[in-house]
Design a protein around this motif. Sequence first.
Motif, PDB file in Angstrom:
ATOM      1  N   VAL A 249      59.889  10.824   5.023  1.00 44.25           N
ATOM      2  CA  VAL A 249      60.350  11.876   3.825  1.00 44.25           C
ATOM      3  C   VAL A 249      59.719  13.399   4.142  1.00 44.25           C
ATOM      4  N   PHE A 253      62.330  16.262   4.989  1.00 46.79           N
ATOM      5  CA  PHE A 253      62.364  17.130   3.860  1.00 46.79           C
ATOM      6  C   PHE A 253      61.260  18.388   3.845  1.00 46.79           C
ATOM      7  N   LEU A 257      63.547  20.654   7.325  1.00 46.56           N
ATOM      8  CA  LEU A 257      64.190  21.562   6.331  1.00 46.56           C
ATOM      9  C   LEU A 257      63.287  23.141   6.938  1.00 46.56           C
ATOM     10  N   ILE A 305      58.189  21.920  -0.960  1.00 46.59           N
ATOM     11  CA  ILE A 305      59.399  22.691  -0.997  1.00 46.59           C
ATOM     12  C   ILE A 305      58.900  24.052  -0.515  1.00 46.59           C
ATOM     13  N   ALA A 308      58.387  24.081   3.263  1.00 44.15           N
ATOM     14  CA  ALA A 308      59.796  24.372   3.867  1.00 44.15           C
ATOM     15  C   ALA A 308      60.004  25.856   3.855  1.00 44.15           C
TER      16      ALA A 308
END
Length: 415
Positions: A249, A253, A257, A305, A308
Amino acid sequence: MEKPNYKITKYACFYETLAGASAFCLPPLLFATFRNMYGISYSLLGFLVLLNFCTQLFVDLIFSFFSNKFNIHKTIRIMPILTSIGFIVYAILPSIFPQYAYIGLVIGTLIFSVAAGLSEVLLSPLVAALPSDNPERDMSALHSLYAYGFVTVVIVSTLYLEFVGSKYWAFLVMFWAILPLIGAFLLFKSPMPDMSMDNEKEKNTKSKSRTKSLVLCMGCIFLGAAAECTMSNWISVYAENALHMPKVVGDIFGMSLFALLLGFARTAYSKFGKNIYNVLFLSMLFASMCYVIVAFSTNAIVSLIFCAMLGIFTAMLWPGTLIFMEEKIPYVSVSAYALMASGGDLGASFAPQALGIVVDNVSVSEWAQNLSVKLGFTPELIGFKVGILMAAIFPLLGVILLLYMKKYFKKISEE
C-alpha cells in the motif's frame, strides 16, 4: 553521403533514462528489507543514499575538470554495462556473505552510482546536441521518462516483494540488472553527434557575472534535488515503518504515485510549459508547504497523500533549472551540465542522509520517548516527523534564492 538517423540515438537515450531509473529508486524500496534482515540502521541506510549521490558528484567533478581525458562516445556506451555489473554485485555479495551484507551493498552501490553519474552528465547534453525542432520539449521528455521508469520499478518490485517474498530480494535486483544491457546494445548501434566538453563561444564569454550565474543555478538545483530526493528515498520506509502501512500500500499509493505525478508534471511541461521561472518558484513554495503538512499531520492517509503530492511540486526543480540555465546563460557546454549535475547530486546526497541522521537521533532521545507517550505516537514516527520538517527548509531556501535570482538576472540583462 547518407545523413545519420539521430532518431535512433534519441530513442536510445530515452530508453537508457527509463531503464536507469532503477539505480535511483530500487535501493530505497529494499531499505526496510535490509533493516529487518541485516539489522542495518537508518543512518547507514541513509549513507547508501549519500554514497550513491556522492559517487555521482565525484564523476560530475571529474568530467568538469578533466573532460579531455575521456572519449565521450565510448563512455556513453559503457554506462549501461556498469549499471548491470553494479546490480549483480549488489545482489550477490550480501547473499553469499550475509555477515558482511552492508559491505556488499556499499561496493555494488559504488559501481552502479558511477554509471548513474555518467548518465546525468552525458545524456542531457547528448539529447541537446541532437537536431530537433523543439529541444526544450526533448529535454523535458527525457526527464519525464525517468519518472515513468521510477513508477515501473516501484510497482513491479513492490508486487514481487509482496507475493514472492522479501527474502528473495536478490533475484529482483538481478532482474533489473538485465534491462540496462538492452540500452547498451541500442547505444552501440546509434550514431553519435559531435560533442565537445568545452564550447569555444563559452570560452570567449567568461566573466564574473557568468561564473556567478552558474553558481546561482547550481544552488537552485542543489535545493531542488534535496527537495525531490529526500522524499523519493524515504517515502517507502516512512510509510512502512513509521505509518505502519502494508508495504504494498505504501509503495504503490506513496512511492509510485509520487513518481507518477513527477512524470505527469514533466510531460505536461514538455507539451504546454512556459515561463520556467514561475514554475520553479511556485514548485519550491508548494513543496515546502507539503513537507510541513506531512510533518504536522496526525492522519496516516493524509500524510501519504501529501508525500505523493510532492511528486508534482518537485518534478521540474531539476530539469527546470537546466532549462532556466539555458535561457539565461549563453553557449553552455557539457562541462556546464556536469557542474549542474554536481550541484544536484550534492543536494540529493546531503538531504536524505541528513534526514536519516535526524530520525536515528531523535527517535532514541528522551524528549521523543516522553512525547510519544503523550501523543500516542511511536518514537520512530516522531523522529520521522522532525526529519521531514527539517526537509521543508530546502525548498523554502529555494524560494528565497529564486527571488534573488530574478533580481540578479534582470540586472545583468540591463547592463
